[in-house]
Design a protein around this motif. Structure first.
Motif, mmCIF file in Angstrom:
data_model
loop_
_atom_site.group_PDB
_atom_site.id
_atom_site.type_symbol
_atom_site.label_atom_id
_atom_site.label_comp_id
_atom_site.label_asym_id
_atom_site.label_seq_id
_atom_site.Cartn_x
_atom_site.Cartn_y
_atom_site.Cartn_z
ATOM 1 N N ARG A 1 -11.225 2.988 -21.391
ATOM 2 C CA ARG A 1 -12.454 2.909 -21.060
ATOM 3 C C ARG A 1 -13.020 4.058 -20.369
ATOM 4 N N ASP A 2 -12.236 4.952 -19.885
ATOM 5 C CA ASP A 2 -12.660 5.756 -18.733
ATOM 6 C C ASP A 2 -12.590 7.272 -19.536
ATOM 7 N N LEU A 3 -13.615 8.003 -20.321
ATOM 8 C CA LEU A 3 -13.626 9.178 -20.696
ATOM 9 C C LEU A 3 -13.635 10.332 -19.403
ATOM 10 N N THR A 4 -13.874 10.058 -18.244
ATOM 11 C CA THR A 4 -13.954 10.829 -17.234
ATOM 12 C C THR A 4 -12.460 11.076 -17.114
ATOM 13 N N PHE A 5 -11.661 10.259 -17.026
ATOM 14 C CA PHE A 5 -10.320 10.336 -16.793
ATOM 15 C C PHE A 5 -9.770 11.501 -17.612
ATOM 16 N N TRP A 6 -10.139 11.492 -18.865
ATOM 17 C CA TRP A 6 -9.603 12.506 -19.867
ATOM 18 C C TRP A 6 -10.185 13.830 -20.019
ATOM 19 N N SER A 7 -11.330 13.764 -19.283
ATOM 20 C CA SER A 7 -11.829 15.132 -19.084
ATOM 21 C C SER A 7 -11.797 15.839 -17.678
ATOM 22 N N LEU A 8 -11.897 14.731 -16.616
ATOM 23 C CA LEU A 8 -11.628 15.298 -15.220
ATOM 24 C C LEU A 8 -10.659 14.986 -14.489
ATOM 25 N N GLY A 9 -9.851 13.949 -14.938
ATOM 26 C CA GLY A 9 -8.633 13.911 -14.518
ATOM 27 C C GLY A 9 -8.731 12.850 -13.301
ATOM 28 N N SER A 10 -7.785 12.163 -12.997
ATOM 29 C CA SER A 10 -7.550 11.532 -11.574
ATOM 30 C C SER A 10 -6.007 11.231 -11.298
ATOM 31 N N LEU A 11 -5.448 11.188 -9.893
ATOM 32 C CA LEU A 11 -4.513 10.508 -9.529
ATOM 33 C C LEU A 11 -4.478 9.179 -9.258
ATOM 34 N N GLY A 12 -5.764 8.718 -9.623
ATOM 35 C CA GLY A 12 -5.773 7.409 -9.048
ATOM 36 C C GLY A 12 -4.944 6.322 -9.787
ATOM 37 N N GLY A 13 -4.517 6.511 -10.962
ATOM 38 C CA GLY A 13 -3.731 5.487 -11.757
ATOM 39 C C GLY A 13 -2.102 5.631 -11.409
ATOM 40 N N ALA A 14 -1.781 6.150 -10.480
ATOM 41 C CA ALA A 14 -0.670 6.598 -10.193
ATOM 42 C C ALA A 14 0.576 5.336 -9.879
ATOM 43 N N SER A 15 1.535 5.114 -10.691
ATOM 44 C CA SER A 15 2.493 4.372 -10.704
ATOM 45 C C SER A 15 3.838 4.705 -10.747
ATOM 46 N N TRP A 16 4.917 4.000 -10.259
ATOM 47 C CA TRP A 16 6.224 4.648 -10.524
ATOM 48 C C TRP A 16 6.569 4.589 -12.029
ATOM 49 N N GLN A 17 6.213 3.579 -12.688
ATOM 50 C CA GLN A 17 6.471 3.862 -14.272
ATOM 51 C C GLN A 17 5.789 5.008 -14.854
ATOM 52 N N LYS A 18 4.810 5.439 -14.591
ATOM 53 C CA LYS A 18 3.927 6.633 -15.187
ATOM 54 C C LYS A 18 4.813 7.915 -14.811
ATOM 55 N N ILE A 19 5.397 8.001 -13.337
ATOM 56 C CA ILE A 19 6.025 8.995 -12.858
ATOM 57 C C ILE A 19 7.243 9.199 -13.867
ATOM 58 N N GLY A 20 7.962 7.957 -13.929
ATOM 59 C CA GLY A 20 8.951 7.777 -14.545
ATOM 60 C C GLY A 20 9.160 8.197 -16.120
ATOM 61 N N ALA A 21 7.984 8.037 -16.544
ATOM 62 C CA ALA A 21 7.877 8.453 -17.962
ATOM 63 C C ALA A 21 7.598 10.093 -18.115
ATOM 64 N N VAL B 1 0.857 -1.034 -0.155
ATOM 65 C CA VAL B 1 -0.114 -0.120 -0.047
ATOM 66 C C VAL B 1 0.819 1.185 0.074
ATOM 67 N N ILE B 2 1.776 1.309 0.862
ATOM 68 C CA ILE B 2 2.870 2.502 1.120
ATOM 69 C C ILE B 2 3.497 2.677 -0.268
ATOM 70 N N LEU B 3 4.239 1.708 -0.796
ATOM 71 C CA LEU B 3 5.378 1.926 -1.603
ATOM 72 C C LEU B 3 4.724 1.731 -3.169
ATOM 73 N N GLU B 4 3.362 1.158 -3.372
ATOM 74 C CA GLU B 4 3.080 1.042 -4.709
ATOM 75 C C GLU B 4 1.612 1.872 -4.848
ATOM 76 N N ILE B 5 1.125 2.270 -3.616
ATOM 77 C CA ILE B 5 -0.271 3.227 -4.090
ATOM 78 C C ILE B 5 0.006 4.508 -3.501
ATOM 79 N N ARG B 6 0.391 4.635 -2.082
ATOM 80 C CA ARG B 6 0.466 6.087 -1.706
ATOM 81 C C ARG B 6 1.472 6.890 -2.148
ATOM 82 N N LEU B 7 2.525 6.455 -1.858
ATOM 83 C CA LEU B 7 3.928 7.420 -2.192
ATOM 84 C C LEU B 7 3.856 7.616 -3.774
ATOM 85 N N PRO B 8 3.629 6.725 -4.760
ATOM 86 C CA PRO B 8 3.327 7.120 -6.062
ATOM 87 C C PRO B 8 2.219 8.181 -6.358
ATOM 88 N N ARG B 9 1.208 8.002 -5.665
ATOM 89 C CA ARG B 9 0.246 8.866 -5.897
ATOM 90 C C ARG B 9 0.378 10.265 -5.305
#
Lengths: 275, 365
Positions: B208-228, B77-85
């Motif tokens: 699948r999620d139009l809401t993401f592209w119109s209203l945004g979310s930090l929910g999908g945070a991952s170290w890989q995304k951060i790195g990119a 939870v800490i390393l893979e969810i909360r810290l990246p978020r």
């Protein structure tokens, strides 16, 4: 030393200035006069490197202004524009400081503060140093900008060069005392060895202040020389379209004009707004 | 002139604006940011509290393997969810706020904002298009760029939108802000519509999620995304000291900036590329989150004044803080579900924007 020859600038098929030769020697004050639309501001823009001429070139101490980087130009000359609007509320002191920080003169904090303080004192805005620029009157705003320009000049001077000063209608929104004061500041710069070029509308101020007067008409130089040879009845008729005989001060034959005695000339004959 | 007496008496106290504390305010923004980091790290559905964070990080760095299921879960939870978020919230918030501050300085108008004038929508459209066409038409491009395909395309989309807007709004060296805003709204709506068509027409998992592209979310945070996204954000941060000087010059006007030694054309290009990069990276990882870019620089300016020496770092710090705070609200308010973060930022940002407009009723110019 600034020398320009064969300057021409064309916009939309029309020559705004053409075949202009111009020079500014160190220590001299030069007034550029002419009617609205004659090309005074355009000439200033070309001389300062803001616009590149279509023909001819401007040489500043031997190098082509069009080829100098803006960073170097900012150390060789400073420009006071006609009017400046600010989008965000800077204080007067902050506006003046931009003259040092934007060209990135390497001055310490105290040295910078001292320079800004001296500039504000010179333009008589010390008391308003912390006031918001927006709250100033038109004349005060222009003097705040002059303080910024002085900061730039003095910082450049501190690096060994004697920069040129360009002023576009610096007296336009000033009361009489401050018109004289602003021109005094410009003259001080010339006394220290810098060249000063100012676009002026008030012929009497121009005559009183300038070592040399350049009259422009239709984008070309009509006359260039000491006041008594330029401000003549013929020039006033040809360039300004007014019939007006300049008087002359007894002491040194300095010419002056009395606008209340003028008659406007319209292309083919005398006329006036009242008739 | 020095010989002449001071011609004006001192102004009333109300017009005086001494700002000896601008630096301190930037530091305060840093403290606020740290507080929101703590808040963000301690929030979550699993009931893991803040004190677990140092413990988990220390054991991870010390190479200690988790023993109990409890420890395994905690670490995950800490390393893979909360810290990246939290890290992503900081980066995205900083990027958006910084971009807003730069655009406002560049266009000399406090109403310019990458979300408002369609830059974010342009980024989103490009990102969506690349994801949707990644298996078909654009497959070679996506393969070549790897993990960077989405951020790079978002960057390019943002850049095209910025350049297009600038061309539309600029005539003879003068940028009309009214045109810029209106054209931006139209461009944003168009990009949003095309994004919608692509998303609805696609069966891609990522889309699948139009809401993401119109209203945004930090929910999908991952170290890989951060790195990119990180290289783009770092590049924008590296440009900051240069932009401070340039934007301060631009506040006086373009011609004046030129007189003061700024290569104005080059500076505009660099600033636009920087904005597109930062916005593109933010959109690629978190979708379109509005109003951060307009609210944050304004709050900063209210305390530090318009000098970009303080506005840019202050915005970067407070932007991260504000987005983390908004994210915390989004996670708590309808828990265990999650509100799209753009709803929260709009809820606070839109009234703020209206207030700004009212204050400047004189015009958009």
């Amino acid at each position: 030393m600034l020398i320009a020859e064969g300057l021409g600038l064309r916009r939309g098929g029309r020559w705004l200035i053409r075949d202009v030769a111009f020079s500014a020697e160190p220590g001299k004050t030069i007034a550029v006069i002419g009617p609205n639309g004659a090309g005074k501001s355009t000439l200033l823009k070309v001389l300062t490197g803001e616009l590149n001429p279509d023909t001819g070139q401007v040489q500043l101490d031997g190098s082509d202004v069009a080829r100098l980087s803006r960073a170097i130009l900012a150390r060789r000359r400073a420009v006071l524009p006609q009017a400046t609007t600010l989008t965000f509320p800077f204080s007067v002191r902050e506006v003046a400081e931009l003259g040092i920080t934007v060209p990135a003169f390497p001055l310490s904090g105290p040295a910078r503060a001292a320079l800004v303080g001296r500039a504000l004192q010179t333009v008589e805005l010390s008391a308003l140093a912390d006031a918001s620029f927006d709250t100033l009157s038109g004349g005060e705003k222009q003097r705040a900008q002059l303080a910024r320009v002085l900061c730039q000049l003095w910082a450049a001077e501190g690096e060994g060069a004697m920069p040129l000063l360009f002023l576009d209608e610096p007296t336009a929104s000033q009361d009489l005392a401050h018109q004289l004061a602003v021109l005094d500041v410009a003259r001080d710069h010339a006394k220290r060895g810098g060249a000063v070029v100012a676009v002026l509308h008030d012929l009497n101020l121009a005559v009183a202040w300038a070592d040399r007067i350049v009259a422009i008409s239709g984008g070309r130089i009509y006359a260039d020389g000491p006041a008594e040879t330029v401000v003549t009845e013929t020039m006033l008729a040809d360039v300004f379209q007014v019939r007006l005989s300049p008087g002359a001060l007894p002491a040194d034959r300095t010419p002056f004009v009395l606008p209340q005695t003028a008659v406007r000339l319209v292309s083919d004959g005398p006329s006036s707004l009242a008739s | 002139m020095t010989a002449r007496a001071e011609s004006r008496i001192a102004p009333p106290a109300a017009t005086r604006r001494a700002r000896p504390i601008a630096g301190a305010m930037v530091a305060a923004a840093g403290v606020v940011m740290l507080a929101t980091v703590v808040l963000s790290l301690s929030l979550g559905a699993t009931g893991i509290t803040l004190d677990a964070v140092p413990r988990v990080v220390a054991s991870y760095l010390g190479g200690i393997e988790p023993m109990t299921t409890e420890e395994v879960r905690e670490r995950l939870v800490i390393l893979e969810i909360r810290l990246p978020r939290t890290a992503m919230g900081l980066l995205v918030g900083s990027a958006l706020a910084l971009s807003g501050a730069v655009m406002q300085g560049l266009f000399r108008n406090p109403l310019a904002d990458p979300g408002l004038i369609g830059v974010s929508s342009g980024s989103a459209l490009a990102a969506v298009a690349v994801i949707a066409l990644g298996d078909g038409l654009l497959a070679p491009v996506v393969d070549a760029l790897g993990a960077f395909a989405v951020p790079i395309s978002a960057f390019v989309g943002g850049l095209i939108a910025t350049a297009l807007l600038y061309q539309l709004a600029t005539r003879a060296g003068y940028t009309s802000i009214a045109t810029l805003l209106l054209a931006g709204i139209a461009l944003g709506a168009l990009a949003g519509a095309i994004t919608g068509i692509i998303v609805f027409g696609s069966d891609d998992r990522e889309l699948r999620d139009l809401t993401f592209w119109s209203l945004g979310s930090l929910g999908g945070a991952s170290w890989q995304k951060i790195g990119a996204a990180l290289p783009f954000l770092v590049a924008a941060l590296v440009l900051m000291p240069y932009l401070v000087r340039v934007l301060n010059g631009f506040l006086l006007g373009e011609a004046e900036a030129g007189h003061l030694g700024v290569e104005t054309e080059t500076a505009k290009r660099i600033a636009m590329v920087g904005v597109a990069g930062a916005v593109g990276a933010a959109v690629a990882v978190s979708g379109v989150i509005g109003f951060v870019g307009i609210v944050v620089p304004h709050i900063v300016r209210l305390v530090t004044g318009p000098d970009h020496r303080y506005v840019l770092p202050g915005s970067a710090l407070l932007g991260g803080a504000l987005l983390l705070a908004a994210d915390s609200v989004a996670r708590v308010i309808v828990a265990p579900a999650e509100l799209p973060i753009g709803i929260v930022t709009a809820l606070f940002g839109a009234p703020f924007f209206l207030w700004l407009l009212m204050r400047r009723r004189g015009g958009l110019g």
